[in-house]
Design a protein around this motif. Structure first.
Motif, PDB file in Angstrom:
ATOM      1  N   VAL A  54       0.880  -1.158   0.000  1.00 41.13           N
ATOM      2  CA  VAL A  54       0.000   0.000   0.000  1.00 41.13           C
ATOM      3  C   VAL A  54       0.921   1.211   0.000  1.00 41.13           C
ATOM      4  O   VAL A  54       1.736   1.381   0.922  1.00 41.13           O
ATOM      5  CB  VAL A  54      -0.930   0.013   1.232  1.00 41.13           C
ATOM      6  CG1 VAL A  54      -1.831   1.238   1.218  1.00 41.13           C
ATOM      7  CG2 VAL A  54      -1.756  -1.276   1.294  1.00 41.13           C
ATOM      8  N   CYS A  55       0.829   2.003  -1.067  1.00 41.49           N
ATOM      9  CA  CYS A  55       1.773   3.109  -1.265  1.00 41.49           C
ATOM     10  C   CYS A  55       1.050   4.414  -1.547  1.00 41.49           C
ATOM     11  O   CYS A  55      -0.095   4.411  -1.998  1.00 41.49           O
ATOM     12  CB  CYS A  55       2.689   2.802  -2.446  1.00 41.49           C
ATOM     13  SG  CYS A  55       3.657   1.301  -2.237  1.00 41.49           S
ATOM     14  N   GLU A  56       1.748   5.503  -1.303  1.00 39.37           N
ATOM     15  CA  GLU A  56       1.292   6.836  -1.700  1.00 39.37           C
ATOM     16  C   GLU A  56       2.269   7.381  -2.718  1.00 39.37           C
ATOM     17  O   GLU A  56       3.475   7.157  -2.613  1.00 39.37           O
ATOM     18  CB  GLU A  56       1.285   7.787  -0.499  1.00 39.37           C
ATOM     19  CG  GLU A  56       0.035   7.773   0.302  1.00 39.37           C
ATOM     20  CD  GLU A  56       0.010   8.899   1.341  1.00 39.37           C
ATOM     21  OE1 GLU A  56      -1.097   9.299   1.696  1.00 39.37           O
ATOM     22  OE2 GLU A  56       1.074   9.352   1.780  1.00 39.37           O
ATOM     23  N   ALA A  57       1.729   8.090  -3.694  1.00 38.37           N
ATOM     24  CA  ALA A  57       2.562   8.764  -4.695  1.00 38.37           C
ATOM     25  C   ALA A  57       1.897  10.093  -5.037  1.00 38.37           C
ATOM     26  O   ALA A  57       0.675  10.232  -4.904  1.00 38.37           O
ATOM     27  CB  ALA A  57       2.721   7.901  -5.938  1.00 38.37           C
ATOM     28  N   PRO A  58       2.679  11.058  -5.490  1.00 36.79           N
ATOM     29  CA  PRO A  58       2.117  12.362  -5.819  1.00 36.79           C
ATOM     30  C   PRO A  58       1.065  12.311  -6.928  1.00 36.79           C
ATOM     31  O   PRO A  58       0.131  13.104  -6.921  1.00 36.79           O
ATOM     32  CB  PRO A  58       3.318  13.193  -6.255  1.00 36.79           C
ATOM     33  CG  PRO A  58       4.503  12.511  -5.665  1.00 36.79           C
ATOM     34  CD  PRO A  58       4.142  11.063  -5.595  1.00 36.79           C
ATOM     35  N   ASP A  59       1.229  11.380  -7.879  1.00 37.19           N
ATOM     36  CA  ASP A  59       0.274  11.301  -8.992  1.00 37.19           C
ATOM     37  C   ASP A  59       0.444   9.967  -9.723  1.00 37.19           C
ATOM     38  O   ASP A  59       1.326   9.175  -9.402  1.00 37.19           O
ATOM     39  CB  ASP A  59       0.443  12.479  -9.956  1.00 37.19           C
ATOM     40  CG  ASP A  59       1.859  12.628 -10.487  1.00 37.19           C
ATOM     41  OD1 ASP A  59       2.504  11.606 -10.795  1.00 37.19           O
ATOM     42  OD2 ASP A  59       2.327  13.771 -10.607  1.00 37.19           O
TER      43      ASP A  59
END
Length: 97
Positions: A54-59
């Motif tokens: 489960v990751c977050e990225a700017p876009d």
């Protein structure tokens, strides 16, 4: 930031060198961090997929570049799901006519 669920399977090369997998995970975390994103959770799983991140990225472009970078190394194949957190889910459903 946008959330992504990444479903991961080892390739033949990746499972052959599975003892190196923790080091590769550390390198992947650094690579995503260098791109402005981060890992929120990581799991070794049983079933259709070997691992889930489960990751977050700017876009979306950063998420795509990250997954392509992982694929280039030849150890894993990924499937990526764009994830809407509960608040966004509720707002989206609230806009339905």
């Amino acid at each position: 930031m946008t959330m992504y669920i990444i479903l991961i399977n080892w390739t033949e090369q990746g499972i052959k060198n599975v003892r190196e997998s923790p080091k590769r995970l550390d390198a992947a975390k650094k690579a995503l961090g260098d791109m402005g994103g981060s890992f929120k959770d990581f799991y070794l799983t049983m079933g259709d997929y070997d691992m889930v991140a489960v990751c977050e990225a700017p876009d979306d472009a950063v998420a795509a570049r990250f997954c392509l970078t992982l694929g280039q190394a030849g150890n894993v194949r990924t499937r990526t799901l764009k994830a809407f957190p509960e608040k966004a889910y509720r707002e989206l459903i609230g806009t339905l006519g």
